[in-house]
Design a protein around this motif. Structure first.
Motif, mmCIF file in Angstrom:
data_model
loop_
_atom_site.group_PDB
_atom_site.id
_atom_site.type_symbol
_atom_site.label_atom_id
_atom_site.label_comp_id
_atom_site.label_asym_id
_atom_site.label_seq_id
_atom_site.Cartn_x
_atom_site.Cartn_y
_atom_site.Cartn_z
ATOM 1 N N ARG A 200 0.843 -1.192 0.000
ATOM 2 C CA ARG A 200 0.000 0.000 0.000
ATOM 3 C C ARG A 200 0.878 1.241 0.000
ATOM 4 N N PRO A 201 0.718 2.118 -0.998
ATOM 5 C CA PRO A 201 1.544 3.324 -1.035
ATOM 6 C C PRO A 201 1.191 4.288 0.091
ATOM 7 N N ILE A 202 2.205 4.982 0.599
ATOM 8 C CA ILE A 202 2.017 6.059 1.565
ATOM 9 C C ILE A 202 2.171 7.366 0.795
ATOM 10 N N VAL A 203 1.075 8.049 0.549
ATOM 11 C CA VAL A 203 1.111 9.276 -0.234
ATOM 12 C C VAL A 203 1.604 10.416 0.652
ATOM 13 N N LEU A 204 2.687 11.052 0.223
ATOM 14 C CA LEU A 204 3.304 12.113 1.000
ATOM 15 C C LEU A 204 2.669 13.461 0.685
ATOM 16 N N LEU A 205 3.106 14.508 1.376
ATOM 17 C CA LEU A 205 2.503 15.830 1.220
ATOM 18 C C LEU A 205 2.609 16.356 -0.206
ATOM 19 N N ASP A 206 3.663 15.943 -0.929
ATOM 20 C CA ASP A 206 3.827 16.438 -2.291
ATOM 21 C C ASP A 206 3.056 15.604 -3.299
ATOM 22 N N GLY A 207 2.272 14.641 -2.817
ATOM 23 C CA GLY A 207 1.476 13.797 -3.698
ATOM 24 C C GLY A 207 2.203 12.576 -4.209
ATOM 25 N N ASP A 208 3.483 12.445 -3.911
ATOM 26 C CA ASP A 208 4.275 11.314 -4.369
ATOM 27 C C ASP A 208 4.130 10.149 -3.394
ATOM 28 N N ALA A 209 4.446 8.958 -3.858
ATOM 29 C CA ALA A 209 4.392 7.758 -3.007
ATOM 30 C C ALA A 209 5.725 7.044 -3.090
#
Length: 398
Positions: A200-209
């Motif tokens: 499961r990706p963890i989406v970071l504040l910049d929208g990237d995973a």
């Protein structure tokens, strides 16, 4: 200790520079130079170029596909690659698992796995951290219970960098829940396509995973995938971490980033004069430059000590602490150089094919993302606070 390079080492440096000039694609150089997003294809391309030259696994013995370089040659290559803005080699297979298998793996594991790391057939990720076991890694709870010729693995790993690209993962698992924390851990190799694994990706504040969670539910792993002895995984994990922490220090990358900062500060003006002439900013840059020079000297001492074939020890913790602090300071100063031009949030400008109108200088759009992303450096690979504990115990004797 003589820190000067021999004539033969300087000739090798010229060979490396020639290779980088002729074989490093300008597209990749541009992306690294401007902190643009690297795709999986970008990373695989540079991996393949280095492998074709025989320079990918610079610290592996020749018998396993390494170039047979000395520790000084390895340092020269890493510094020159960083200064040329070459992509960093994805470390999990080449830089972490490879040395562990060479030292502790079975002959069958070395014969079958190492070639697949070199030619890119396997993309490895690292299954260490868990929601309740980060810097306190020995408290991990992912279990592996022996069932005939298999282990049955249940648990969760987190912050798995680039796990979305990986087809294999090396994991620390608990095989003896009754033993003391470090004594009941094993080192296990797992295929990511095994039933029961979910990423499961963890989406970071910049929208990237960039990072992921990996869940294991009754995952059956052959006993043959155990590295070394059962319940001895903590020994192998510590050995791997010395390589990871030295790599995180990034001496060459910091030198290249500082050179770029100095050039930017010499071009941008405030009040009619270059920012580098401002006394306060110049003092801040001088502090970083002094720290960087000292770290480079310490790095050379570690290299000289390793010339006999040993792995870095607690010294890697020293490099990790200072290296990450310096890299964070450089990105902070870079962000300060650009001022308001570093503020717009435009992640699309970091992707391939963006043709929009720049808000300010070309590099400004990446200054804030680089600054915020690098806040993690002093945490992952064992937080800097943990590294200080290691130093106090292993070097100072407290």
């Amino acid at each position: 200790m003589d820190l000067r390079f021999t004539p033969e080492e300087e000739l090798f440096r010229e060979e490396v520079r020639d290779f980088l000039r002729d074989h490093l694609p300008e597209r990749l150089r541009h992306k690294v130079r401007h902190d643009l997003t690297m795709t999986k294809a970008d990373m695989e391309e540079w991996h393949a170029i280095l492998h074709a030259r025989g320079w990918l696994a610079s610290h592996w013995p020749e018998q396993y596909g390494g170039p047979g370089w000395t520790v000084v040659q390895r340092s020269i290559f890493e510094d020159e690659a960083a200064r040329a803005h070459a992509p960093r080699i994805v470390p999990f297979g080449v830089g972490m698992l490879g040395p562990v298998l060479i030292k502790y793996g079975s002959e069958e594991q070395r014969r079958t796995i190492l070639p697949r790391i070199l030619d890119g057939r396997d993309w490895w990720c690292q299954g260490y951290s868990e929601p309740g076991a980060g810097s306190d890694l020995a408290s991990l709870k992912t279990s592996a219970v022996r069932d005939g010729d298999h282990y049955v693995v249940n648990g969760q790993k987190t912050w798995t960098t680039l796990g979305q690209f990986a087809n294999r993962i090396f994991c620390l698992v608990r095989t003896d829940p009754t033993a003391k924390a470090q004594e009941g851990i094993s080192f296990l190799l797992i295929d990511m396509d095994t039933p029961g694994i979910e990423v499961r990706p963890i989406v970071l504040l910049d929208g990237d995973a960039e990072v992921n969670e990996v869940f294991f539910t009754d995952v059956r792993v052959p006993v043959a995938n155990l590295v070394g002895e059962e319940n001895k995984g903590w020994t192998y994990a510590k050995y791997l971490l010395t390589y990871e922490r030295t790599n995180i220090a990034g001496v060459g990358s910091s030198m290249a980033a500082f050179d770029r900062l100095r050039a930017i500060a010499g071009k941008l003006t405030r009040g009619g004069r270059p920012l580098s002439d401002d006394p306060l900013f110049a003092a801040r840059m001088a502090r970083v430059e002094i720290d960087l020079a000292n770290m480079a000297t310490t790095n050379m001492r570690v290299i000289a000590a390793a010339a006999g074939g040993g792995a870095p020890g607690a010294e890697s913790s020293m490099l990790k602490i200072k290296g990450t602090e310096i890299r964070q300071a450089i990105t902070a100063l870079t962000r300060r150089v650009y001022g308001p031009y570093a503020q717009p949030f435009m992640p699309e400008a970091l992707e391939d094919g963006y043709n929009g109108e720049p808000v300010g200088p070309e590099d400004a759009i990446a200054a804030a993302p680089a600054y915020f992303n690098n806040r993690k450096l002093s945490i992952f690979g064992g937080s800097n606070e943990v590294q200080k504990n290691i130093i106090s115990k292993m070097i100072v004797g407290l």
